[in-house]
Design an enzyme around this catalytic site. Structure first.
Site, PDB file in Angstrom:
ATOM      1  N   CYS A 278       7.220  12.576  -1.675  1.00  0.00           N
ATOM      2  CA  CYS A 278       7.256  11.680  -0.523  1.00  0.00           C
ATOM      3  C   CYS A 278       8.053  12.375   0.568  1.00  0.00           C
ATOM      4  O   CYS A 278       8.540  13.490   0.389  1.00  0.00           O
ATOM      5  CB  CYS A 278       7.914  10.345  -0.883  1.00  0.00           C
ATOM      6  SG  CYS A 278       7.023   9.370  -2.112  1.00  0.00           S
TER       7      CYS A 278
ATOM      8  N   ARG B  96       4.858   7.822   1.983  1.00  0.00           N
ATOM      9  CA  ARG B  96       4.783   7.632   0.541  1.00  0.00           C
ATOM     10  C   ARG B  96       3.565   8.260  -0.111  1.00  0.00           C
ATOM     11  O   ARG B  96       2.439   8.099   0.366  1.00  0.00           O
ATOM     12  CB  ARG B  96       4.772   6.130   0.213  1.00  0.00           C
ATOM     13  CG  ARG B  96       4.838   5.863  -1.287  1.00  0.00           C
ATOM     14  CD  ARG B  96       4.673   4.404  -1.618  1.00  0.00           C
ATOM     15  NE  ARG B  96       4.845   4.181  -3.050  1.00  0.00           N
ATOM     16  CZ  ARG B  96       4.343   3.157  -3.727  1.00  0.00           C
ATOM     17  NH1 ARG B  96       3.636   2.231  -3.090  1.00  0.00           N
ATOM     18  NH2 ARG B  96       4.539   3.036  -5.021  1.00  0.00           N
TER      19      ARG B  96
ATOM     20  N   LEU C 257       4.494   5.401  -8.890  1.00  0.00           N
ATOM     21  CA  LEU C 257       4.955   4.253  -9.667  1.00  0.00           C
ATOM     22  C   LEU C 257       4.775   2.973  -8.859  1.00  0.00           C
ATOM     23  O   LEU C 257       5.122   2.924  -7.688  1.00  0.00           O
ATOM     24  CB  LEU C 257       6.422   4.417 -10.057  1.00  0.00           C
ATOM     25  CG  LEU C 257       6.754   5.544 -11.043  1.00  0.00           C
ATOM     26  CD1 LEU C 257       8.253   5.623 -11.256  1.00  0.00           C
ATOM     27  CD2 LEU C 257       6.041   5.327 -12.364  1.00  0.00           C
TER      28      LEU C 257
ATOM     29  N   ASN D 293      13.155  10.176  -1.876  1.00  0.00           N
ATOM     30  CA  ASN D 293      12.079  11.077  -2.271  1.00  0.00           C
ATOM     31  C   ASN D 293      12.435  11.662  -3.623  1.00  0.00           C
ATOM     32  O   ASN D 293      13.524  12.219  -3.790  1.00  0.00           O
ATOM     33  CB  ASN D 293      11.928  12.190  -1.228  1.00  0.00           C
ATOM     34  CG  ASN D 293      11.073  13.343  -1.741  1.00  0.00           C
ATOM     35  OD1 ASN D 293      10.103  13.136  -2.451  1.00  0.00           O
ATOM     36  ND2 ASN D 293      11.443  14.556  -1.376  1.00  0.00           N
ATOM     37  N   GLY D 294      11.539  11.521  -4.587  1.00  0.00           N
ATOM     38  CA  GLY D 294      11.797  12.126  -5.890  1.00  0.00           C
ATOM     39  C   GLY D 294      11.409  11.230  -7.046  1.00  0.00           C
ATOM     40  O   GLY D 294      10.525  10.374  -6.935  1.00  0.00           O
ATOM     41  N   GLU D 295      12.108  11.424  -8.145  1.00  0.00           N
ATOM     42  CA  GLU D 295      11.841  10.652  -9.360  1.00  0.00           C
ATOM     43  C   GLU D 295      13.140  10.502 -10.146  1.00  0.00           C
ATOM     44  O   GLU D 295      13.859  11.489 -10.362  1.00  0.00           O
ATOM     45  CB  GLU D 295      10.790  11.356 -10.220  1.00  0.00           C
ATOM     46  CG  GLU D 295      10.357  10.564 -11.434  1.00  0.00           C
ATOM     47  CD  GLU D 295       9.239  11.228 -12.211  1.00  0.00           C
ATOM     48  OE1 GLU D 295       8.857  10.686 -13.258  1.00  0.00           O
ATOM     49  OE2 GLU D 295       8.760  12.289 -11.768  1.00  0.00           O
TER      50      GLU D 295
ATOM     51  N   ASP E 205      10.966   3.169  -9.541  1.00  0.00           N
ATOM     52  CA  ASP E 205      12.319   3.705  -9.724  1.00  0.00           C
ATOM     53  C   ASP E 205      13.145   3.583  -8.449  1.00  0.00           C
ATOM     54  O   ASP E 205      14.370   3.499  -8.496  1.00  0.00           O
ATOM     55  CB  ASP E 205      12.266   5.153 -10.201  1.00  0.00           C
ATOM     56  CG  ASP E 205      11.409   6.051  -9.320  1.00  0.00           C
ATOM     57  OD1 ASP E 205      10.705   5.535  -8.431  1.00  0.00           O
ATOM     58  OD2 ASP E 205      11.433   7.282  -9.532  1.00  0.00           O
TER      59      ASP E 205
END
Length: 225
Positions: free
Chosen positions: A2, A50, A54, A75-77, A100
């Site tokens: 993102c 985006r 998820l 931005n990320g996981e 998340d």
């Protein structure tokens, strides 16, 4: 992947914050073509692009805590978000999505900025605490997710990509010859925060930066190998 970007201007000196953020956000459209989000007030302007992974239908950003005093883009996981969400539920928090990203404003509310020490993942995070007039930029432990910024007078511009920052009409493009020199020697700018443009810096790995009204930018390292 993102993209995040924005302007922090607690002195309310930049009247075109919303327009400038829109320009920066369009330059990172390729990072998040599925959806977008914005937040604007007198002091802060945030843009988000985006890539839906998820909770495709509900996971757009920015996200807020219950009374909307805390705003976050990310931005990320976060690999351990389910475990952290369970901890927060035990504290009385409730969630509307299965993403998340939703844990971030609540985790900050529950544990303060030290919540980043609990995160297992790869991330670049921006958090706005409206009541305390604080703003944070956070980068993961080994710098998987990029995050750059430059300061202008008493304001700060940030983005996931340099090409987004240099698109701002305020930024003056000048070469950072120190970074070029180390790149020619080592194929990489060796200084922690340096890159090829004067004035633009990288958020250091394993660190967060605090921006407050009438105070200088503060950096804190929260993790070292």
């Amino acid at each position: 992947m993102c993209g995040i970007c924005g302007i922090i201007d607690f002195g309310n000196q930049i009247k075109e914050k919303k327009q400038f953020t829109n320009i920066m956000a369009e330059k990172i459209f390729h990072r998040g073509p599925d959806d977008s989000g914005v937040y604007n007030d007198d002091h802060v302007s945030l843009g988000f692009k985006r890539l839906s992974i998820l909770d495709v239908n509900k996971g757009n950003q920015p996200l807020f805590n219950k009374n909307k005093s805390i705003v976050s883009i990310f931005n990320g996981e976060i690999f351990n978000f389910k475990e952290l969400r369970e901890e927060l539920i035990e504290k009385g928090y409730s969630f509307k999505t299965n993403s998340d990203s939703e844990i971030i404003p609540y985790a900050y509310e529950a544990w303060g900025i030290d919540f980043v020490k609990k995160l297992n993942g790869m991330f670049a995070i921006a958090i706005y605490d409206k009541l305390q007039k604080k703003f944070y930029l956070v980068r993961d432990r080994v710098g998987i997710k990029p995050l750059y910024f430059f300061e202008f007078n008493n304001s700060l511009f940030f983005s996931s990509e340099i090409n987004s920052l240099i698109a701002s009409p305020i930024f003056e493009k000048k070469i950072n010859f120190k970074a070029v020199s180390t790149y020619l020697s080592y194929r990489y700018p060796t200084e922690d925060e340096e890159n090829f443009f004067q004035g633009i810096k990288r958020v250091s790995i394993g660190s967060f930066y605090e921006i407050k009204k009438n105070e200088r930018l503060k950096k804190k390292i929260y993790w070292k190998i």
